[in-house]
Design an enzyme around this catalytic site. Structure first.
Site, PDB file in Angstrom:
ATOM      1  N   ASN A  11      26.995  82.802  36.885  1.00  0.00           N
ATOM      2  CA  ASN A  11      26.256  83.408  37.996  1.00  0.00           C
ATOM      3  C   ASN A  11      25.392  84.545  37.489  1.00  0.00           C
ATOM      4  O   ASN A  11      24.864  85.336  38.265  1.00  0.00           O
ATOM      5  CB  ASN A  11      27.216  83.906  39.090  1.00  0.00           C
ATOM      6  CG  ASN A  11      27.566  82.777  40.050  1.00  0.00           C
ATOM      7  OD1 ASN A  11      26.734  81.935  40.363  1.00  0.00           O
ATOM      8  ND2 ASN A  11      28.812  82.752  40.490  1.00  0.00           N
ATOM      9  N   ASP A  78      29.560  80.699  25.833  1.00  0.00           N
ATOM     10  CA  ASP A  78      30.461  81.819  25.563  1.00  0.00           C
ATOM     11  C   ASP A  78      29.944  82.528  24.317  1.00  0.00           C
ATOM     12  O   ASP A  78      29.484  81.878  23.374  1.00  0.00           O
ATOM     13  CB  ASP A  78      31.898  81.334  25.348  1.00  0.00           C
ATOM     14  CG  ASP A  78      32.888  82.493  25.466  1.00  0.00           C
ATOM     15  OD1 ASP A  78      32.724  83.326  26.376  1.00  0.00           O
ATOM     16  OD2 ASP A  78      33.817  82.587  24.632  1.00  0.00           O
ATOM     17  N   PHE A 161      22.730  95.396  26.858  1.00  0.00           N
ATOM     18  CA  PHE A 161      24.084  95.538  27.414  1.00  0.00           C
ATOM     19  C   PHE A 161      25.096  95.441  26.268  1.00  0.00           C
ATOM     20  O   PHE A 161      24.731  95.263  25.096  1.00  0.00           O
ATOM     21  CB  PHE A 161      24.340  94.443  28.464  1.00  0.00           C
ATOM     22  CG  PHE A 161      24.457  93.055  27.876  1.00  0.00           C
ATOM     23  CD1 PHE A 161      23.324  92.357  27.498  1.00  0.00           C
ATOM     24  CD2 PHE A 161      25.706  92.459  27.681  1.00  0.00           C
ATOM     25  CE1 PHE A 161      23.419  91.083  26.942  1.00  0.00           C
ATOM     26  CE2 PHE A 161      25.820  91.189  27.128  1.00  0.00           C
ATOM     27  CZ  PHE A 161      24.663  90.504  26.767  1.00  0.00           C
ATOM     28  N   ARG A 190      21.966  84.133  21.577  1.00  0.00           N
ATOM     29  CA  ARG A 190      21.826  83.389  22.830  1.00  0.00           C
ATOM     30  C   ARG A 190      20.478  82.664  22.868  1.00  0.00           C
ATOM     31  O   ARG A 190      20.415  81.493  23.235  1.00  0.00           O
ATOM     32  CB  ARG A 190      21.965  84.337  24.025  1.00  0.00           C
ATOM     33  CG  ARG A 190      22.145  83.615  25.351  1.00  0.00           C
ATOM     34  CD  ARG A 190      22.509  84.542  26.478  1.00  0.00           C
ATOM     35  NE  ARG A 190      23.730  85.269  26.200  1.00  0.00           N
ATOM     36  CZ  ARG A 190      23.791  86.520  25.764  1.00  0.00           C
ATOM     37  NH1 ARG A 190      22.690  87.220  25.590  1.00  0.00           N
ATOM     38  NH2 ARG A 190      24.953  87.082  25.498  1.00  0.00           N
TER      39      ARG A 190
END
Ligand code: IMP
Length: 204
Positions: A11, A78, A161, A190
């Site tokens: 999400n 992940d 982050f 990523r």
């Protein structure tokens, strides 16, 4: 032609937008073939179990859960930070590294703990790793992205982050937290894993 629905088992709006942007960058021939949906788009609000000791295991667990319970083609990711001198820790525990000190999902406490654990250690080599597992058309595919670098001695920068303020990618003189999102996505774990997934979707 109907678009193929593909659920990204997350999400996190930033992650969803990143995949959509990369699909669009491949041209309309590809982006018109796939519709990327989030968990909330399919009404999945439950906490998906994620208790494997590997990134691939966790990504598979999440993708399989959504595939089995919602009967959809989907993928899950992940990620985490692996520090060589700490035996590749925090790894799958990256988000909860300082949990034993009473901090849950606390980025500042995680960074403090890592800097403390590396205080007297010379080798500060580390890497971020992302694994994506795709369950589509009855097949499983795995994609991986690694970004190598090192842990700095102190925080620097305010973007991003997690461990961004203390991770300096190899070949750069600034941390992830000192980069724009575009700069980081171009070299990040990523970004690499998502581009590998998109390349695969392009070929289907
Ligand atoms: P996730 O699997 O992408 O949610 O990442 C799990 C945890 O790994 C995050 O909560 C962060 O602590 C760490 N992490 C993963 N990717 C990054 C990144 O790009 N920068 C900083 N920390 C990250």
């Amino acid at each position: 032609m109907d678009k193929k629905k593909l659920v990204f088992a997350t999400n996190n709006v930033n992650k969803i937008n990143e995949v959509k942007a990369l699909l669009e960058a491949c041209g309309s021939a590809v982006s018109e073939r796939y519709e990327i949906l989030s968990l909330s788009d399919i009404g999945c609000v439950e906490d998906i179990p994620e208790n494997s000791s590997t990134f691939a295991g966790n990504a598979f667990q999440k993708a399989e859960y959504v595939h089995v319970h919602y009967n959809v083609d989907c993928f899950a990711d992940d990620s985490g930070l692996e520090v060589r001198a700490l035996g590749m820790e925090p790894g799958v525990r990256s988000a909860r590294y300082a949990q034993d000190e009473g901090f849950d999902h606390d980025k500042e406490a995680n960074n403090d703990k890592l800097l403390r654990n590396l205080k007297r250690i010379k080798d500060r080599t580390a890497q971020f790793r992302t694994v994506i597992v795709l369950l589509m058309d009855g097949k499983m595919q795995e994609f991986e992205g690694i970004c190598r670098g090192e842990i700095t001695k102190e925080r620097s920068g305010v973007q991003g982050f997690g461990y961004d303020p203390i991770f300096r990618p190899k070949g750069y003189d600034k941390t992830f937290a000192e980069m724009t999102m575009e700069e980081k996505n171009a070299i990040s774990h990523r970004g690499k894993a998502v581009r590998a997934l998109v390349d695969y979707l392009k070929e289907q």
